[in-house]
Structure formats: structure tokens, C-alpha cells
Enzyme design. Sequence first.
Site, PDB file in Angstrom:
ATOM      1  N   PHE A   1     -32.110   1.323  -7.469  1.00  0.00           N
ATOM      2  CA  PHE A   1     -33.275   1.328  -8.339  1.00  0.00           C
ATOM      3  C   PHE A   1     -33.673  -0.119  -8.612  1.00  0.00           C
ATOM      4  O   PHE A   1     -32.859  -0.913  -9.084  1.00  0.00           O
ATOM      5  CB  PHE A   1     -32.969   2.069  -9.640  1.00  0.00           C
ATOM      6  CG  PHE A   1     -32.623   3.521  -9.399  1.00  0.00           C
ATOM      7  CD1 PHE A   1     -33.608   4.486  -9.371  1.00  0.00           C
ATOM      8  CD2 PHE A   1     -31.314   3.905  -9.158  1.00  0.00           C
ATOM      9  CE1 PHE A   1     -33.303   5.815  -9.125  1.00  0.00           C
ATOM     10  CE2 PHE A   1     -30.992   5.227  -8.906  1.00  0.00           C
ATOM     11  CZ  PHE A   1     -31.992   6.182  -8.892  1.00  0.00           C
TER      12      PHE A   1
ATOM     13  N   ASN B   1     -28.519   0.314 -10.266  1.00  0.00           N
ATOM     14  CA  ASN B   1     -29.666  -0.413 -10.812  1.00  0.00           C
ATOM     15  C   ASN B   1     -29.559  -1.889 -10.462  1.00  0.00           C
ATOM     16  O   ASN B   1     -28.470  -2.463 -10.548  1.00  0.00           O
ATOM     17  CB  ASN B   1     -29.664  -0.356 -12.346  1.00  0.00           C
ATOM     18  CG  ASN B   1     -30.539   0.716 -12.901  1.00  0.00           C
ATOM     19  OD1 ASN B   1     -31.257   1.394 -12.194  1.00  0.00           O
ATOM     20  ND2 ASN B   1     -30.481   0.881 -14.212  1.00  0.00           N
ATOM     21  N   CYS B   2     -30.688  -2.505 -10.150  1.00  0.00           N
ATOM     22  CA  CYS B   2     -30.730  -3.966 -10.087  1.00  0.00           C
ATOM     23  C   CYS B   2     -30.607  -4.463 -11.517  1.00  0.00           C
ATOM     24  O   CYS B   2     -31.467  -4.182 -12.361  1.00  0.00           O
ATOM     25  CB  CYS B   2     -32.031  -4.444  -9.457  1.00  0.00           C
ATOM     26  SG  CYS B   2     -32.210  -6.235  -9.522  1.00  0.00           S
ATOM     27  N   VAL B   3     -29.551  -5.173 -11.819  1.00  0.00           N
ATOM     28  CA  VAL B   3     -29.281  -5.575 -13.196  1.00  0.00           C
ATOM     29  C   VAL B   3     -30.382  -6.477 -13.750  1.00  0.00           C
ATOM     30  O   VAL B   3     -30.780  -6.328 -14.909  1.00  0.00           O
ATOM     31  CB  VAL B   3     -27.878  -6.221 -13.336  1.00  0.00           C
ATOM     32  CG1 VAL B   3     -27.782  -7.532 -12.589  1.00  0.00           C
ATOM     33  CG2 VAL B   3     -27.489  -6.390 -14.791  1.00  0.00           C
TER      34      VAL B   3
END
Length: 129
Positions: A40, A78-80
Site C-alpha cells: 500500500f 504499508n509504505c511507512v
Amino acid sequence: MSKLIIMVNGSVYGPAAGFHALKYTRAALQAGHEIHCVFFYQDGVSQSNALCAPASDELDLTAAWQQLAKEWQLNLVNCVSAALRRGVLSAQDAKDNAKASANLAAGFTMGGLGELVTGLEKSDRLVSF
């Protein structure tokens, strides 16, 4: 059969990117393809917000992703950086940034673009929504 990475860029309740990604992912798994992870990115991180509360007659995309991941042992990443910018925080991120609470839905993890690149090396295709 192919090894795929699914990348979701669209907002949870904006254009239908998340819905189409979910349907595609389910169909790919049922057809025997391997999904390395669902990544994501950008507004797609909103799919992992545990505080989303859709109307009772709408599909709860967050819950649908969680169910699919549980059913097929999928990694939802998730892309942090994108998540932090958009207010989606894990417990550790909330602590590190002195925020009162976290809102990352169960079953989702935080990762970086490095994970995406590493996954691409092990996959045949990247399918982006």
C-alpha cells in the site's frame, strides 16, 4: 503461474482502486498465482486505517483486506513514509512520534520502499492499482 506484487495507490473510499485491487488479488490467488505481498503506497495506505467506519450498506475494504490476508496468509505492507504523512500509525510509530494512539488495522505491517524493491526481485510482475 506467476509470482506477483500488488501495489495499491488509491484511497480507501475514493476511486475504486482498492476495490479492484482486492478483487484482482482474490482472483489471482484462486487461479493459483503467488502473491509476494500487497504493498500500500501513496493514498493506498488509507486502506489500513482501523478507524474507517463505512456506512452499513458499503463494503468495509479494511476488513475485506484483513479477511483475504487471513484466508491466504498474505503480507499486507504499508509504505511507512506514506502512512505517517497520512496519519496512519502503528503502535511503535505513535510512541516514536508522541501521539496518543495508533490506528493501523490488525494484519497490516509497516515497511519501506526497500521491501518493495526486494520483493520485485523475487516476483514476475508488479500489478498497480
